[in-house]
Design an enzyme around this catalytic site. Sequence first.
Site, PDB file in Angstrom:
ATOM      1  N   LYS A   4      -8.961   4.574  -6.015  1.00  0.00           N
ATOM      2  CA  LYS A   4      -8.132   4.215  -4.858  1.00  0.00           C
ATOM      3  C   LYS A   4      -7.956   5.360  -3.877  1.00  0.00           C
ATOM      4  CE  LYS A   4      -6.112   0.054  -6.564  1.00  0.00           C
ATOM      5  NZ  LYS A   4      -5.046  -0.607  -7.288  1.00  0.00           N
ATOM      6  N   ARG A  22      -6.928  -0.700 -15.624  1.00  0.00           N
ATOM      7  CA  ARG A  22      -7.936  -1.524 -14.936  1.00  0.00           C
ATOM      8  C   ARG A  22      -8.860  -0.573 -14.186  1.00  0.00           C
ATOM      9  NH1 ARG A  22      -8.774  -3.486  -9.908  1.00  0.00           N
ATOM     10  NH2 ARG A  22      -9.650  -5.574  -9.707  1.00  0.00           N
TER      11      ARG A  22
HETATM   12  N1  HH2 Z   1      -6.112  -3.378  -7.777  1.00  0.00           N
HETATM   13  C1  HH2 Z   1      -7.016  -4.116  -7.100  1.00  0.00           C
HETATM   14  C2  HH2 Z   1      -7.227  -5.456  -7.433  1.00  0.00           C
HETATM   15  N2  HH2 Z   1      -6.543  -6.032  -8.444  1.00  0.00           N
HETATM   16  N3  HH2 Z   1      -4.949  -5.893 -10.183  1.00  0.00           N
HETATM   17  C3  HH2 Z   1      -4.025  -5.196 -10.867  1.00  0.00           C
HETATM   18  N4  HH2 Z   1      -3.347  -5.752 -11.862  1.00  0.00           N
HETATM   19  N5  HH2 Z   1      -3.779  -3.878 -10.563  1.00  0.00           N
HETATM   20  C4  HH2 Z   1      -4.415  -3.219  -9.555  1.00  0.00           C
HETATM   21  O1  HH2 Z   1      -4.114  -2.050  -9.314  1.00  0.00           O
HETATM   22  C5  HH2 Z   1      -5.393  -3.953  -8.811  1.00  0.00           C
HETATM   23  C6  HH2 Z   1      -5.631  -5.309  -9.152  1.00  0.00           C
HETATM   24  C7  HH2 Z   1      -7.815  -3.482  -6.000  1.00  0.00           C
HETATM   25  O2  HH2 Z   1      -8.983  -2.928  -6.480  1.00  0.00           O
HETATM   26  P1  HH2 Z   1     -10.446  -3.578  -6.440  1.00  0.00           P
HETATM   27  O3  HH2 Z   1     -10.518  -4.828  -7.249  1.00  0.00           O
HETATM   28  O4  HH2 Z   1     -11.415  -2.554  -6.838  1.00  0.00           O
HETATM   29  O5  HH2 Z   1     -10.682  -3.890  -4.914  1.00  0.00           O
HETATM   30  P2  HH2 Z   1     -10.681  -5.248  -4.083  1.00  0.00           P
HETATM   31  O6  HH2 Z   1      -9.295  -5.810  -4.093  1.00  0.00           O
HETATM   32  O7  HH2 Z   1     -11.136  -4.793  -2.714  1.00  0.00           O
HETATM   33  O8  HH2 Z   1     -11.651  -6.205  -4.742  1.00  0.00           O
END
Ligand code: HH2
Length: 299
Positions: free
Chosen positions: A243, A278
């Site tokens: 992040k 995660r």
């Molecule tokens: N962060 C993201 C998405 N889902 N779920 C939980 N429980 N906790 C988190 O910190 C979290 C999450 C964002 O990350 P990412 O999936 O890599 O990105 P994107 O939302 O652009 O797909």
Amino acid sequence: MTRTEVPAAAHAATHATASWRVRGRTLALDRPFVAGILNVTPDSFSDGGRYNDLDRARGRADALVTEGADMLDVGGESTRPHNGGGVPAAEERARVVPVIAAVRAAYPSLVISVDTVKAEVARAAFEAGADVANDVSGLRLDPALGASCAAAGAGLILMHSRGTVADMATYAHATYRDVVEEVAAELEAALARADAAGVARESVVLDPGAGFAKRGPDSVAVIAGLPRLATLGRPLLVGASRKRFIGELTGVSEPAERVHGSVGAHVAALARGARLFRVHDVRPHREALDVAWAILRES
Ligand code: HH2
């Protein structure tokens, strides 16, 4: 107490026994539980467009499992800031359902979560074999999602955020006087929504939502403040992987290269009481968290 001593509350949280009830199974969280991220989106902030066809998603799932993931979190809608109305439910379902079904067929006992804020998507995912809904809105955006989890006996991850999917990963709502207390109060409200929907408390995991409606120092503060969040009585998940705040602390601008900083954040989170993580990069986390855990539980 010196600055480097771990407060008693953090120590107690680190050692408390924890378990998680998902679809008839009780998972003992007696070691760090690593959730590998499987984004089947065209636009996720660090891996968008890489795994959004079935063959590539299956290949990524195999790699994450081989690297030691305890769970796969399958997401069909990015939380990357945007101006539009988001992904329609039918489109999101079409992205995640075939992947969940294929992963379930290949790994009958692997824990699979669906990263969605929509009840309709969660229901279809449960039918395809998912065990858990990971709701980044903490049951704020679709009131029916809790009831869908309750009906399926599914696990539910309640993440803290503010705003809509379009702006929750911005600073538009990052207005805090005491970020840890406000996140604790808002997660408590999410727990109340889960209770009202009939979700069993044992099925819930809480997540402070690093990077969601939080500036860098806010994300650092909520991870440091995990012992306060542990007083809500549920296991804690942290998702700091790649992040922006990791980039700010390390000076690494390319998200895929933020592995070491991400590992640092998650090891610190483990020491402060988190049990679930995660992550995009499973192997470095599996190794670092297992070693850190062996030492922390000894003390
Ligand atoms: N962060 C993201 C998405 N889902 N779920 C939980 N429980 N906790 C988190 O910190 C979290 C999450 C964002 O990350 P990412 O999936 O890599 O990105 P994107 O939302 O652009 O797909």
